[in-house]
Design a protein around this motif. Structure first.
Motif, PDB file in Angstrom:
ATOM      1  N   GLN A 140       0.901  -1.267  -0.125  1.00 43.72           N
ATOM      2  CA  GLN A 140      -0.013   0.021   0.244  1.00 43.72           C
ATOM      3  C   GLN A 140       0.774   1.212   0.156  1.00 43.72           C
ATOM      4  O   GLN A 140       0.390   2.296  -0.638  1.00 43.72           O
ATOM      5  N   MET A 141       1.933   1.205   0.568  1.00 41.56           N
ATOM      6  CA  MET A 141       2.827   2.432   0.488  1.00 41.56           C
ATOM      7  C   MET A 141       3.856   2.555  -0.446  1.00 41.56           C
ATOM      8  O   MET A 141       4.627   3.553  -0.372  1.00 41.56           O
ATOM      9  N   ARG A 142       3.796   1.869  -1.534  1.00 35.89           N
ATOM     10  CA  ARG A 142       4.668   1.938  -2.636  1.00 35.89           C
ATOM     11  C   ARG A 142       4.470   3.123  -3.420  1.00 35.89           C
ATOM     12  O   ARG A 142       5.415   3.863  -3.833  1.00 35.89           O
ATOM     13  N   SER A 143       3.422   3.920  -3.344  1.00 35.76           N
ATOM     14  CA  SER A 143       3.106   5.296  -3.900  1.00 35.76           C
ATOM     15  C   SER A 143       3.558   6.330  -3.110  1.00 35.76           C
ATOM     16  O   SER A 143       3.615   7.657  -3.174  1.00 35.76           O
ATOM     17  N   SER A 144       3.905   5.948  -1.460  1.00 34.15           N
ATOM     18  CA  SER A 144       4.098   7.032  -0.672  1.00 34.15           C
ATOM     19  C   SER A 144       5.546   7.737  -0.725  1.00 34.15           C
ATOM     20  O   SER A 144       6.429   7.109  -1.542  1.00 34.15           O
ATOM     21  N   PRO A 145       5.676   9.098  -0.460  1.00 38.71           N
ATOM     22  CA  PRO A 145       6.878   9.504  -0.416  1.00 38.71           C
ATOM     23  C   PRO A 145       8.159   8.791  -0.087  1.00 38.71           C
ATOM     24  O   PRO A 145       7.892   8.121   1.227  1.00 38.71           O
ATOM     25  N   PRO A 146       9.421   8.954  -0.375  1.00 38.01           N
ATOM     26  CA  PRO A 146      10.446   8.085   0.150  1.00 38.01           C
ATOM     27  C   PRO A 146      10.846   8.257   1.528  1.00 38.01           C
ATOM     28  O   PRO A 146      11.021   7.363   2.197  1.00 38.01           O
ATOM     29  N   PHE A 176      22.910   1.220   5.015  1.00 29.76           N
ATOM     30  CA  PHE A 176      21.864   2.031   4.269  1.00 29.76           C
ATOM     31  C   PHE A 176      21.070   1.162   3.051  1.00 29.76           C
ATOM     32  O   PHE A 176      20.165   1.249   2.430  1.00 29.76           O
ATOM     33  N   LYS A 177      22.380   0.242   2.567  1.00 23.37           N
ATOM     34  CA  LYS A 177      21.813  -0.569   1.463  1.00 23.37           C
ATOM     35  C   LYS A 177      20.583  -1.328   1.693  1.00 23.37           C
ATOM     36  O   LYS A 177      19.613  -1.647   0.871  1.00 23.37           O
ATOM     37  N   ASP A 181      16.764  -1.554   0.536  1.00 21.66           N
ATOM     38  CA  ASP A 181      16.003  -2.595   0.092  1.00 21.66           C
ATOM     39  C   ASP A 181      14.765  -2.856   0.629  1.00 21.66           C
ATOM     40  O   ASP A 181      13.808  -3.179  -0.095  1.00 21.66           O
ATOM     41  N   VAL A 182      14.658  -2.847   1.869  1.00 23.89           N
ATOM     42  CA  VAL A 182      13.524  -3.372   2.607  1.00 23.89           C
ATOM     43  C   VAL A 182      12.540  -2.191   2.486  1.00 23.89           C
ATOM     44  O   VAL A 182      11.570  -2.639   2.435  1.00 23.89           O
ATOM     45  N   THR A 183      13.029  -1.047   2.341  1.00 22.02           N
ATOM     46  CA  THR A 183      11.871   0.159   2.094  1.00 22.02           C
ATOM     47  C   THR A 183      11.624   0.445   0.520  1.00 22.02           C
ATOM     48  O   THR A 183      10.466   0.891   0.487  1.00 22.02           O
ATOM     49  N   GLU A 184      12.295  -0.289  -0.141  1.00 22.14           N
ATOM     50  CA  GLU A 184      12.040  -0.170  -1.648  1.00 22.14           C
ATOM     51  C   GLU A 184      12.286   1.153  -2.331  1.00 22.14           C
ATOM     52  O   GLU A 184      11.172   1.699  -2.860  1.00 22.14           O
ATOM     53  N   ILE A 185      13.170   1.782  -1.809  1.00 19.18           N
ATOM     54  CA  ILE A 185      13.864   3.140  -2.384  1.00 19.18           C
ATOM     55  C   ILE A 185      15.195   3.016  -2.543  1.00 19.18           C
ATOM     56  O   ILE A 185      15.982   2.007  -2.458  1.00 19.18           O
ATOM     57  N   GLU A 189      19.015   8.277  -2.047  1.00 21.59           N
ATOM     58  CA  GLU A 189      17.469   8.422  -1.100  1.00 21.59           C
ATOM     59  C   GLU A 189      17.845   8.229   0.375  1.00 21.59           C
ATOM     60  O   GLU A 189      17.381   9.002   1.095  1.00 21.59           O
ATOM     61  N   THR A 190      18.063   7.088   0.627  1.00 21.81           N
ATOM     62  CA  THR A 190      17.918   6.606   1.945  1.00 21.81           C
ATOM     63  C   THR A 190      19.089   7.541   2.693  1.00 21.81           C
ATOM     64  O   THR A 190      19.003   7.534   3.702  1.00 21.81           O
ATOM     65  N   THR A 191      20.308   7.446   2.081  1.00 24.04           N
ATOM     66  CA  THR A 191      21.376   8.355   2.725  1.00 24.04           C
ATOM     67  C   THR A 191      20.966   9.616   3.057  1.00 24.04           C
ATOM     68  O   THR A 191      21.398   9.924   4.222  1.00 24.04           O
TER      69      THR A 191
END
Length: 227
Positions: A140-146, A176-177, A181-185, A189-191
């Motif tokens: 459900q969160m795939r379209s949410s902001p990173p 961070f990698k 991966d887990v967040t799918e971003i 962006e994660t950094t």
């Protein structure tokens, strides 16, 4: 380990009867792995369920020469149940992110007690359904902001595995990698998001001790709820 501690540490077995707890403790085998060690390998036949006494692991899938982290698990959680329940080879690897201590219970013994103790059987079903619900939330969160997605991941880890400290809830400083991966971003962006959260004082990254403090957890929950 006393049965009371055993029961409190693992939600999987905290509804089991005292006889089940004593029996599980008597048949459990202890394991220790350093950071970076493979605990379970993909395509190996499932012969045990594993309980995490301490430390952190990642569940990953290998695609060609690349690997993708699917989940991060910590103290009190379990893994390996899918392969023993459907009698098939494992579909993922499990890698130690930190030094970890585990307890394993063989497939035969676990299946035996699972059907002997209906409370344990029911609890297993509950936790597997909970994992399915978490997977649905991720979809459900795939379209949410990173930033919302990443904070949701941190909140989930904090809810499930954090330890209380004077500086806030404390979790492992996950690479961070793997967080990406887990967040799918993306990793970049994660950094940037983690650095921004650190600058704002919502989190505190302690690279020396390899921990992250979730300082402003209430504000993080508010942001994570914006699905």
């Amino acid at each position: 380990m006393h049965t009371e501690v055993f029961s409190e540490l693992f939600p999987l077995i905290n509804t089991a009867n005292p006889q089940t707890l004593e029996w599980l403790l008597s048949v459990a085998v202890e394991h220790e792995y350093p950071a970076g060690r493979a605990v379970l390998m993909e395509d190996a036949w499932g012969n045990a369920v594993y309980l995490i006494v301490s430390g952190w692991v990642k569940v990953r899938r290998t695609i060609g020469e690349d690997s993708v982290a699917l989940a991060i698990l910590g103290r009190g959680d379990f893994f390996g149940e899918m392969a023993i329940l459907d009698e098939s080879p494992r579909s993922t690897d499990v890698i130690a992110l930190s030094a970890v201590k585990l307890l394993s219970i063989s497939r035969e013994k676990f299946i035996h007690i699972l059907f002997k103790d209906p409370q344990l059987h029911h609890r297993m079903l509950q936790l597997m359904v909970r994992r399915l619900r978490h997977a649905n939330i991720r979809l459900q969160m795939r379209s949410s902001p990173p930033a919302v997605k990443l904070v949701h991941t941190l909140v989930s880890l904090g809810d499930s595995y954090s330890e209380e400290s004077d500086e806030g809830r404390k979790i492992f400083n996950i690479p961070f990698k793997d967080l990406a991966d887990v967040t799918e971003i993306g990793v970049e962006e994660t950094t940037k998001i983690m650095e921004k959260l650190n600058e704002k004082g919502w989190i505190k990254i302690d690279t020396v001790n390899q921990v992250v403090y979730l300082v402003n957890f209430r504000q993080m929950i508010n942001l994570a709820s914006k699905v």
